[in-house]
Motif scaffolding. Structure first.
Motif, PDB file in Angstrom:
ATOM      1  N   VAL A 145       0.833  -1.209   0.000  1.00  0.00           N
ATOM      2  CA  VAL A 145       0.000   0.000   0.000  1.00  0.00           C
ATOM      3  C   VAL A 145       0.866   1.257   0.000  1.00  0.00           C
ATOM      4  O   VAL A 145       0.576   2.231  -0.696  1.00  0.00           O
ATOM      5  N   LEU A 146       1.945   1.219   0.775  1.00  0.00           N
ATOM      6  CA  LEU A 146       2.838   2.380   0.823  1.00  0.00           C
ATOM      7  C   LEU A 146       3.438   2.664  -0.554  1.00  0.00           C
ATOM      8  O   LEU A 146       3.484   3.814  -1.008  1.00  0.00           O
ATOM      9  N   GLY A 147       3.888   1.602  -1.239  1.00  0.00           N
ATOM     10  CA  GLY A 147       4.458   1.777  -2.575  1.00  0.00           C
ATOM     11  C   GLY A 147       3.440   2.340  -3.549  1.00  0.00           C
ATOM     12  O   GLY A 147       3.740   3.264  -4.322  1.00  0.00           O
ATOM     13  N   CYS A 148       2.215   1.792  -3.527  1.00  0.00           N
ATOM     14  CA  CYS A 148       1.157   2.301  -4.414  1.00  0.00           C
ATOM     15  C   CYS A 148       0.856   3.761  -4.126  1.00  0.00           C
ATOM     16  O   CYS A 148       0.684   4.566  -5.050  1.00  0.00           O
ATOM     17  N   THR A 149       0.809   4.102  -2.847  1.00  0.00           N
ATOM     18  CA  THR A 149       0.511   5.486  -2.468  1.00  0.00           C
ATOM     19  C   THR A 149       1.582   6.445  -2.973  1.00  0.00           C
ATOM     20  O   THR A 149       1.280   7.513  -3.522  1.00  0.00           O
ATOM     21  N   VAL A 150       2.851   6.049  -2.792  1.00  0.00           N
ATOM     22  CA  VAL A 150       3.956   6.904  -3.233  1.00  0.00           C
ATOM     23  C   VAL A 150       3.882   7.158  -4.730  1.00  0.00           C
ATOM     24  O   VAL A 150       3.974   8.302  -5.198  1.00  0.00           O
ATOM     25  N   PHE A 151       3.677   6.094  -5.512  1.00  0.00           N
ATOM     26  CA  PHE A 151       3.684   6.263  -6.965  1.00  0.00           C
ATOM     27  C   PHE A 151       2.422   6.954  -7.474  1.00  0.00           C
ATOM     28  O   PHE A 151       2.473   7.647  -8.490  1.00  0.00           O
ATOM     29  N   VAL A 152       1.300   6.792  -6.775  1.00  0.00           N
ATOM     30  CA  VAL A 152       0.091   7.523  -7.151  1.00  0.00           C
ATOM     31  C   VAL A 152       0.278   9.017  -6.894  1.00  0.00           C
ATOM     32  O   VAL A 152      -0.116   9.859  -7.715  1.00  0.00           O
ATOM     33  N   VAL A 153       0.889   9.351  -5.759  1.00  0.00           N
ATOM     34  CA  VAL A 153       1.152  10.763  -5.448  1.00  0.00           C
ATOM     35  C   VAL A 153       2.101  11.377  -6.482  1.00  0.00           C
ATOM     36  O   VAL A 153       1.893  12.505  -6.955  1.00  0.00           O
ATOM     37  N   LEU A 154       3.138  10.644  -6.859  1.00  0.00           N
ATOM     38  CA  LEU A 154       4.071  11.144  -7.866  1.00  0.00           C
ATOM     39  C   LEU A 154       3.396  11.300  -9.230  1.00  0.00           C
ATOM     40  O   LEU A 154       3.667  12.250  -9.963  1.00  0.00           O
ATOM     41  N   LEU A 155       2.499  10.361  -9.553  1.00  0.00           N
ATOM     42  CA  LEU A 155       1.731  10.475 -10.802  1.00  0.00           C
ATOM     43  C   LEU A 155       0.871  11.735 -10.795  1.00  0.00           C
ATOM     44  O   LEU A 155       0.842  12.490 -11.769  1.00  0.00           O
ATOM     45  N   ALA A 156       0.165  11.965  -9.683  1.00  0.00           N
ATOM     46  CA  ALA A 156      -0.682  13.154  -9.582  1.00  0.00           C
ATOM     47  C   ALA A 156       0.144  14.437  -9.674  1.00  0.00           C
ATOM     48  O   ALA A 156      -0.256  15.410 -10.318  1.00  0.00           O
ATOM     49  N   ALA A 157       1.321  14.423  -9.050  1.00  0.00           N
ATOM     50  CA  ALA A 157       2.187  15.606  -9.095  1.00  0.00           C
ATOM     51  C   ALA A 157       2.621  15.902 -10.531  1.00  0.00           C
ATOM     52  O   ALA A 157       2.667  17.062 -10.953  1.00  0.00           O
ATOM     53  N   ARG A 158       2.922  14.857 -11.296  1.00  0.00           N
ATOM     54  CA  ARG A 158       3.293  15.058 -12.701  1.00  0.00           C
ATOM     55  C   ARG A 158       2.144  15.664 -13.493  1.00  0.00           C
ATOM     56  O   ARG A 158       2.331  16.591 -14.278  1.00  0.00           O
ATOM     57  N   LEU A 159       0.960  15.104 -13.306  1.00  0.00           N
ATOM     58  CA  LEU A 159      -0.192  15.563 -14.083  1.00  0.00           C
ATOM     59  C   LEU A 159      -0.592  16.981 -13.719  1.00  0.00           C
ATOM     60  O   LEU A 159      -1.049  17.751 -14.577  1.00  0.00           O
ATOM     61  N   LEU A 160      -0.438  17.340 -12.455  1.00  0.00           N
ATOM     62  CA  LEU A 160      -0.852  18.668 -12.002  1.00  0.00           C
ATOM     63  C   LEU A 160       0.189  19.745 -12.319  1.00  0.00           C
ATOM     64  O   LEU A 160      -0.143  20.934 -12.343  1.00  0.00           O
ATOM     65  N   HIS A 161       1.412  19.322 -12.540  1.00  0.00           N
ATOM     66  CA  HIS A 161       2.474  20.295 -12.822  1.00  0.00           C
ATOM     67  C   HIS A 161       2.475  20.603 -14.313  1.00  0.00           C
ATOM     68  O   HIS A 161       3.224  20.034 -15.094  1.00  0.00           O
ATOM     69  N   ARG A 162       1.635  21.553 -14.704  1.00  0.00           N
ATOM     70  CA  ARG A 162       1.445  21.895 -16.107  1.00  0.00           C
ATOM     71  C   ARG A 162       2.164  23.211 -16.429  1.00  0.00           C
ATOM     72  O   ARG A 162       2.183  24.129 -15.608  1.00  0.00           O
ATOM     73  N   PRO A 163       2.713  23.307 -17.615  1.00  0.00           N
ATOM     74  CA  PRO A 163       3.446  24.530 -18.001  1.00  0.00           C
ATOM     75  C   PRO A 163       2.534  25.595 -18.594  1.00  0.00           C
ATOM     76  O   PRO A 163       2.784  26.095 -19.700  1.00  0.00           O
ATOM     77  N   ASP A 164       1.493  25.971 -17.898  1.00  0.00           N
ATOM     78  CA  ASP A 164       0.537  26.951 -18.417  1.00  0.00           C
ATOM     79  C   ASP A 164       1.016  28.371 -18.115  1.00  0.00           C
ATOM     80  O   ASP A 164       1.475  28.664 -17.014  1.00  0.00           O
ATOM     81  N   GLY A 165       0.882  29.244 -19.101  1.00  0.00           N
ATOM     82  CA  GLY A 165       1.169  30.659 -18.887  1.00  0.00           C
ATOM     83  C   GLY A 165       2.640  30.997 -18.746  1.00  0.00           C
ATOM     84  O   GLY A 165       2.980  32.057 -18.217  1.00  0.00           O
ATOM     85  N   LEU A 166       3.529  30.122 -19.208  1.00  0.00           N
ATOM     86  CA  LEU A 166       4.960  30.413 -19.121  1.00  0.00           C
ATOM     87  C   LEU A 166       5.399  31.144 -20.387  1.00  0.00           C
ATOM     88  O   LEU A 166       5.126  30.682 -21.494  1.00  0.00           O
ATOM     89  N   ASP A 167       6.103  32.265 -20.238  1.00  0.00           N
ATOM     90  CA  ASP A 167       6.510  33.012 -21.426  1.00  0.00           C
ATOM     91  C   ASP A 167       7.940  33.536 -21.377  1.00  0.00           C
ATOM     92  O   ASP A 167       8.455  34.003 -22.396  1.00  0.00           O
ATOM     93  N   SER A 168       8.601  33.449 -20.244  1.00  0.00           N
ATOM     94  CA  SER A 168       9.974  33.941 -20.151  1.00  0.00           C
ATOM     95  C   SER A 168      10.930  32.763 -19.978  1.00  0.00           C
ATOM     96  O   SER A 168      10.543  31.700 -19.481  1.00  0.00           O
ATOM     97  N   PRO A 169      12.189  32.936 -20.396  1.00  0.00           N
ATOM     98  CA  PRO A 169      13.171  31.857 -20.214  1.00  0.00           C
ATOM     99  C   PRO A 169      13.313  31.427 -18.762  1.00  0.00           C
ATOM    100  O   PRO A 169      13.487  30.236 -18.475  1.00  0.00           O
ATOM    101  N   GLU A 170      13.239  32.373 -17.844  1.00  0.00           N
ATOM    102  CA  GLU A 170      13.372  32.047 -16.429  1.00  0.00           C
ATOM    103  C   GLU A 170      12.229  31.144 -15.959  1.00  0.00           C
ATOM    104  O   GLU A 170      12.445  30.175 -15.217  1.00  0.00           O
ATOM    105  N   GLN A 171      11.000  31.455 -16.387  1.00  0.00           N
ATOM    106  CA  GLN A 171       9.844  30.637 -16.005  1.00  0.00           C
ATOM    107  C   GLN A 171       9.921  29.242 -16.612  1.00  0.00           C
ATOM    108  O   GLN A 171       9.614  28.242 -15.952  1.00  0.00           O
ATOM    109  N   LEU A 172      10.330  29.171 -17.868  1.00  0.00           N
ATOM    110  CA  LEU A 172      10.457  27.876 -18.536  1.00  0.00           C
ATOM    111  C   LEU A 172      11.525  27.017 -17.871  1.00  0.00           C
ATOM    112  O   LEU A 172      11.326  25.815 -17.649  1.00  0.00           O
ATOM    113  N   GLN A 173      12.667  27.626 -17.537  1.00  0.00           N
ATOM    114  CA  GLN A 173      13.746  26.883 -16.890  1.00  0.00           C
ATOM    115  C   GLN A 173      13.322  26.411 -15.507  1.00  0.00           C
ATOM    116  O   GLN A 173      13.645  25.281 -15.090  1.00  0.00           O
TER     117      GLN A 173
END
Length: 375
Positions: free
Chosen positions: A55-83
């Motif tokens: 259960v711990l392993g499933c929880t860790v990887f589900v949380v990491l999956l959600a973090a990937r999906l939620l971390h979207r590059p919306d509204g980025l327009d400067s090199p600093e923001q993109l980096q």
């Protein structure tokens, strides 16, 4: 993103391309980590007795999956923001690799996972292969991810050399292959990016040529037709003045008749250069609208300010003329000037017609004069 949203600066474009590629390639990867651990747990000898780690392993990887999906590059327009987005997203990728490396090591180390050890090992090979082919844009970070995926399991196998040496040697050779392929893929990615940058530069040059008058190097009518409505809309939105000066060279046909078309072209070029000396602010847009007709768009400029600049230009041209083939050419111009007014101009076309009417009045009234547009 649409084509219009693609950044044109080389450094920004390179980062934008990497962000876009990373976002696309990492979108579903997290799901397979969840699935791989779930299979490793379920097909172990006694899943019920491994409830905590499962259960711990499933929880860790589900949380990491959600973090990937939620971390979207919306509204980025400067090199600093993109980096910054890339650094954070690579942090998630490396953290996921670290967690899976530990999960694989656990499966190899614990007798309870003997029945599913091969599942975890095959998953490690699959994840490392995907890392090599999908994330070669950053070779150093991809190498670190490979180490985090691979080395924990290899370390456990090395500690149990007698039983695991065949698998250890096989995986080590495959890791060497992946490192070689990663270098090749990195070079191919950079070559593709360099090609895209060259195409972007060519596109920018063609766009500049399409908007520039080849003789005077001022903006052309196409540039004016694109720029003028947007400046009018911005003036309305910001509540700032926008002035327009239209001018015609007086008796230009006489210049062509006396000096030939080559002399006429030289006159037009010299006239444009004189415009640059008077209307020299960065925001001023200098244009050749066709033939001997020119225009200047003056954002943030009141009618009084535009009048002073236009009159200064007219007087200077009348006094000094233009130098043509080492000789002074007497030349004058007729001008119309106006400032956009929401109460008198319904749109950009109405504003242009009002200033154009002032220009024609200047010509009808004897030329070599400046006339303000009617309010």
């Amino acid at each position: 993103m649409t084509d219009a949203e693609v950044p044109r600066q080389p450094n920004t474009f390179a980062l934008w391309r990497e962000v876009d590629d990373t976002r696309i390639r990492t979108r579903l990867g997290g799901f397979f980590y969840v699935l791989a651990w779930l299979l490793t747990w379920v097909f172990s000898a006694a899943p019920g007795s491994l409830m905590v780690s499962g259960v711990l392993g499933c929880t860790v990887f589900v949380v990491l999956l959600a973090a990937r999906l939620l971390h979207r590059p919306d509204g980025l327009d400067s090199p600093e923001q993109l980096q910054c987005w890339l650094d954070r997203h690579w942090g998630l990728i490396l953290l996921t690799s670290l967690c899976w490396g530990q999960a694989h090591a656990l499966a190899v180390y614990s007798d309870a996972y003997n029945d599913s050890e091969m599942i975890a090992t095959l998953a490690t090979v699959a994840f490392a292969t995907a890392m090599t082919f999908n994330f070669a844009m950053r070779r150093g970070r991809a190498l670190l991810a490979l180490a985090l995926l691979y080395l924990p399991g290899l370390t456990v196998m090395a500690l149990n050399w007698q039983q695991k040496h065949a698998m250890l040697i096989t995986l080590t050779f495959y890791l060497g292959y992946l490192i070689l392929v990663l270098g090749r893929n990195h070079r191919e990615y950079r070559a593709t990016l360099d090609l895209e940058l060259k195409l972007l530069e060519q596109q920018s040059q063609l766009d500049l040529l399409s908007r520039t008058d080849s003789l005077t190097q001022l903006g052309n009518r196409y540039q004016f037709n694109n720029l003028f409505p947007s400046l009018v809309a911005n003036a309305v939105r910001q509540g700032e003045p926008l002035s327009l000066v239209l001018m015609d060279i007086d008796f230009f046909k006489k210049v062509n008749d006396e000096h030939g078309h080559a002399g006429g072209d030289a006159c037009l070029s010299a006239f444009a250069e004189r415009m640059r000396k008077v209307f020299r602010r960065d925001a001023d847009a200098l244009l050749r609208l066709g033939g001997e007709e020119f225009g200047v768009l003056l954002p943030g400029t009141t009618l009084a300010q535009a009048w002073d600049l236009a009159e200064h230009f007219r007087q200077e041209l009348e006094t000094e003329g233009l130098m043509l083939a080492g000789q002074r050419l007497e030349l004058t111009t007729s001008l119309g000037v106006g400032c956009f007014s929401s109460s008198h101009d319904g749109d950009a076309d109405a504003f242009f017609k009002r200033v154009d009417g002032a220009l024609y009045r200047a010509k009808r009234e004897g030329r070599n004069r400046l006339v303000a547009a009617d309010h």
